[in-house]
Scaffold this motif. Structure first.
Motif, short mmCIF file in Angstrom:
data_model
loop_
_atom_site.label_atom_id
_atom_site.label_comp_id
_atom_site.label_asym_id
_atom_site.label_seq_id
_atom_site.Cartn_x
_atom_site.Cartn_y
_atom_site.Cartn_z
N GLY A 90 -6.62 -13.16 14.82
CA GLY A 90 -6.01 -13.78 13.63
C GLY A 90 -5.11 -12.84 12.84
O GLY A 90 -4.60 -13.24 11.79
N GLY A 91 -4.90 -11.61 13.28
CA GLY A 91 -3.99 -10.75 12.53
C GLY A 91 -4.26 -9.27 12.72
O GLY A 91 -4.40 -8.80 13.85
N TYR A 92 -4.37 -8.56 11.60
CA TYR A 92 -4.47 -7.10 11.64
C TYR A 92 -5.54 -6.61 10.67
O TYR A 92 -5.83 -7.27 9.68
CB TYR A 92 -3.11 -6.48 11.28
CG TYR A 92 -2.07 -6.83 12.30
CD1 TYR A 92 -1.92 -6.08 13.45
CD2 TYR A 92 -1.28 -7.98 12.14
CE1 TYR A 92 -1.01 -6.43 14.43
CE2 TYR A 92 -0.36 -8.35 13.11
CZ TYR A 92 -0.23 -7.56 14.26
OH TYR A 92 0.66 -7.91 15.22
N ARG A 93 -6.10 -5.45 11.00
CA ARG A 93 -7.07 -4.79 10.13
C ARG A 93 -6.41 -3.48 9.71
O ARG A 93 -6.07 -2.64 10.56
CB ARG A 93 -8.34 -4.52 10.96
CG ARG A 93 -9.50 -4.17 10.13
CD ARG A 93 -10.45 -5.39 10.00
NE ARG A 93 -11.20 -5.24 8.77
CZ ARG A 93 -11.30 -6.15 7.82
NH1 ARG A 93 -10.73 -7.32 7.94
NH2 ARG A 93 -12.00 -5.91 6.73
N VAL A 94 -6.19 -3.31 8.43
CA VAL A 94 -5.53 -2.10 7.91
C VAL A 94 -6.60 -1.27 7.21
O VAL A 94 -7.18 -1.70 6.21
CB VAL A 94 -4.40 -2.48 6.92
CG1 VAL A 94 -3.77 -1.23 6.33
CG2 VAL A 94 -3.35 -3.35 7.62
N ALA A 95 -6.87 -0.08 7.77
CA ALA A 95 -7.85 0.81 7.12
C ALA A 95 -7.10 1.76 6.20
O ALA A 95 -6.03 2.29 6.56
CB ALA A 95 -8.61 1.58 8.18
N THR A 96 -7.63 1.97 5.01
CA THR A 96 -7.02 2.94 4.08
C THR A 96 -8.14 3.86 3.58
O THR A 96 -9.32 3.60 3.81
CB THR A 96 -6.39 2.24 2.85
OG1 THR A 96 -7.44 1.88 1.94
CG2 THR A 96 -5.60 1.00 3.23
N VAL A 133 -2.71 4.59 4.22
CA VAL A 133 -3.10 3.83 5.40
C VAL A 133 -3.49 4.82 6.49
O VAL A 133 -2.72 5.72 6.83
CB VAL A 133 -1.95 2.91 5.87
CG1 VAL A 133 -2.28 2.28 7.21
CG2 VAL A 133 -1.68 1.84 4.81
N THR A 134 -4.69 4.66 7.02
CA THR A 134 -5.17 5.60 8.05
C THR A 134 -5.19 4.97 9.44
O THR A 134 -5.18 5.67 10.44
CB THR A 134 -6.57 6.12 7.69
OG1 THR A 134 -7.42 4.98 7.44
CG2 THR A 134 -6.54 7.00 6.46
N SER A 135 -5.24 3.62 9.50
CA SER A 135 -5.08 2.98 10.81
C SER A 135 -4.70 1.51 10.63
O SER A 135 -5.06 0.88 9.63
CB SER A 135 -6.34 3.12 11.67
OG SER A 135 -7.26 2.09 11.38
N ILE A 153 0.86 -1.20 0.00
CA ILE A 153 0.00 0.00 0.00
C ILE A 153 0.89 1.25 0.00
O ILE A 153 1.75 1.39 0.86
CB ILE A 153 -0.89 0.04 1.27
CG1 ILE A 153 -1.59 -1.30 1.49
CG2 ILE A 153 -1.89 1.18 1.21
CD1 ILE A 153 -2.54 -1.68 0.41
N GLU A 154 0.65 2.14 -0.93
CA GLU A 154 1.50 3.34 -1.06
C GLU A 154 0.62 4.57 -1.23
O GLU A 154 -0.23 4.61 -2.10
CB GLU A 154 2.44 3.16 -2.26
CG GLU A 154 3.18 4.41 -2.69
CD GLU A 154 3.98 5.08 -1.58
OE1 GLU A 154 4.80 4.41 -0.93
OE2 GLU A 154 3.77 6.29 -1.34
N ARG A 155 0.88 5.58 -0.39
CA ARG A 155 0.01 6.77 -0.43
C ARG A 155 0.25 7.63 -1.68
O ARG A 155 -0.62 8.40 -2.08
CB ARG A 155 0.22 7.62 0.83
CG ARG A 155 1.60 8.17 0.96
CD ARG A 155 1.78 8.93 2.26
NE ARG A 155 3.19 9.24 2.48
CZ ARG A 155 3.66 9.76 3.58
NH1 ARG A 155 2.86 10.02 4.58
NH2 ARG A 155 4.95 10.03 3.70
N GLY A 156 1.45 7.54 -2.25
CA GLY A 156 1.73 8.32 -3.47
C GLY A 156 2.06 7.38 -4.62
O GLY A 156 1.31 6.46 -4.91
#
Ligand SMILES: Cc1cc2nc3c(=O)[nH]c(=O)nc-3n(C[C@H](O)[C@H](O)[C@H](O)COP(=O)(O)OP(=O)(O)OC[C@H]3O[C@@H](n4cnc5c(N)ncnc54)[C@H](O)[C@@H]3O)c2cc1C
Length: 408
Positions: free
Chosen positions: A101-107, A93-95, A25-28
């Motif tokens: 079972g792992g991670y939740r990546v909000a974008t 990525v905002t959070s 994931i890349e913001r730019g």
């Protein structure tokens, strides 16, 4: 994986080699930091042959040269294409939260669930500027390395550059060459000659084993991780850019900026000590190179060299009236720091730094970091350091996945 700089792409390449499914994931754009956060004239201070990435060695015609920013952006972008890296650009990525079972990546483009997260979001997201910036009189324009683009954008008149590591010496030199009088405030610094015994000094760092020293072999790791960048510049002339060169050219050297009181900048009186310390450390490093050459590289023919000590000004100024008009701009070359506002997992220490063991975030199983100073080796934060770190971390991550998440 968060961040498509060279470090994130290196991890992605090694994950692909092991057929581990992932997204980057890349913001730019790919190589965003080099596109958006560097000044116009910057070249790498590491020679081209040290810009190899996993499965992608430097293959151009100038291995000893130093890449410009467009060349480096091209190099990293070509690496991403050659690796078919699964990059989602323009996605911030905002959070990041821990879930079962792992991670939740909000974008800003939606959420992703994953078992592992690799933080490859960079070590230099924000310029570090000391609190005393608040006391600078209003009529002086302040710049950081992120908003400095070239000397022509500074107001005419004197410039104060604060900090004499790689960024500070390079910007002091460039501003001085534009015809503006430059005062350079010097604190702790790392002095290095560009060339030593006929080779680039970074050839010595690599071959004599200094850069490969592992993090768990270093006595004072916190100190090693906090060391300033060396006074080096990459130019077609391969010249040294230390304080003797700068003062010889007419840059005024003063001590560390200690305070600004009633519009007056106050500089520390400890310049001679700073110089003696930096000279001594350089001397010790050259001794290490010489010992290695004697024992392991008899083919190095050139004789050991020693350099003049740093010349201390006879009576360096201890104060400078910032309201007098002599100084029109200040450039804060006082370092950078990572930024983890979006990280909602308690893995930061009191100083806001990641707690990790060689890039393995022990308090958050399945979470890793890459690209930070002396992460696993002295060379970790450099392009050259990405491959070994990526291979180590992906080996750990693969084991963690195979183990059903039980590996610590
Ligand atoms: C001025 C300067 C000069 C340097 N010169 C050299 C040199 O000569 N040679 C050398 O080897 N190294 C050099 N370095 C060190 C190092 O190579 C760079 O810092 C490099 O950019 C680090 O690569 P990286 O992939 O770890 O981080 P970055 O290149 O910073 O990549 C991180 C990526 O993460 C993205 N990102 C961050 N936050 C988010 C988010 N929330 N959501 C999505 N994406 C996000 C960013 O946009 C960025 O693209 C230099 C560093 C600086 C600051």
């Amino acid at each position: 994986m968060i961040g498509a700089g060279h470090a994130g792409l290196a991890i992605s390449r090694v994950l692909t080699e092991r057929s581990i499914d992932h997204a980057l994931i890349e913001r730019g754009e790919v190589a965003n930091s080099w596109r958006c956060e560097r000044w116009d004239s910057l070249r790498l201070l590491t020679p081209n042959w040290q810009s190899g990435l996993p499965g992608y060695p430097y293959s151009g015609g100038d291995p000893d040269g130093f890449m410009t920013m467009p060349e480096l952006i091209g190099h990293i972008t070509n690496f991403a294409a050659a690796s078919a890296a699964p990059v989602r650009t323009h996605t911030t990525v905002t959070s990041v939260r821990r879930v079962d079972g792992g991670y939740r990546v909000a974008t800003d483009q939606g959420e992703i669930g994953c078992r592992c997260v690799v933080l490859a979001s960079g070590a230099a997201n924000v310029p570090r500027v000391p609190q005393l910036r608040q006391a600078v009189p209003e009529r002086i324009e302040c710049f950081t390395p992120f908003d400095y683009h070239n000397a022509e954008r500074l107001p005419a008149g004197g410039a104060l550059v604060v900090g004499a590591s790689a960024t500070g010496v390079q910007l002091a030199d460039e501003i001085h060459c534009s015809g503006r009088p430059v005062t350079l405030a010097v604190g702790e610094h790392v002095r290095l000659p560009r060339n030593y015994r006929g080779r680039d000094v970074l050839w010595w760092m690599e071959h004599a084993g200094v850069w490969n020293q592992r993090y768990d072999e270093i006595d004072d790791l916190d100190r090693a991780r906090g060391l300033p960048s060396p006074q080096l510049v990459g130019t077609p002339e391969h010249g040294t850019l230390d304080l003797n060169v700068l003062s010889g050219a007419g840059v005024e050297i003063v001590g560390r900026l200690a305070a600004i009181r009633d519009g007056r900048a106050l500089f520390s009186g400890g310049l001679r000590n700073q110089f003696a310390l930096a000279d001594l450390k350089m001397q010790r490093l050259l001794d290490t190179f010489d010992q290695w050459a004697r024992e392991s590289a008899p083919g190095v023919e050139a004789e050991p060299q020693r350099f003049e000590p740093t010349h201390a000004p006879a009576a360096p100024r201890l104060g400078l009236d910032l309201r007098s008009g002599e100084i029109r701009s200040i450039v804060w070359a006082t370092g950078f720091r990572p930024e983890y506002r979006w990280l909602e997992v308690p893995v930061l220490d009191r100083k806001g730094e990641l707690r990790h063991d060689g890039g393995v975030i022990v308090d958050a199983p399945g979470m890793y970091a890459i690209g930070l100073p002396v992460l696993r080796r002295r060379k970790s934060t450099f392009i050259l350091g990405a491959e070994d770190d990526a291979r180590d971390l992906v080996a750990h991550l693969a084991h963690y996945l195979a183990d059903g998440g039980r590996t610590g």
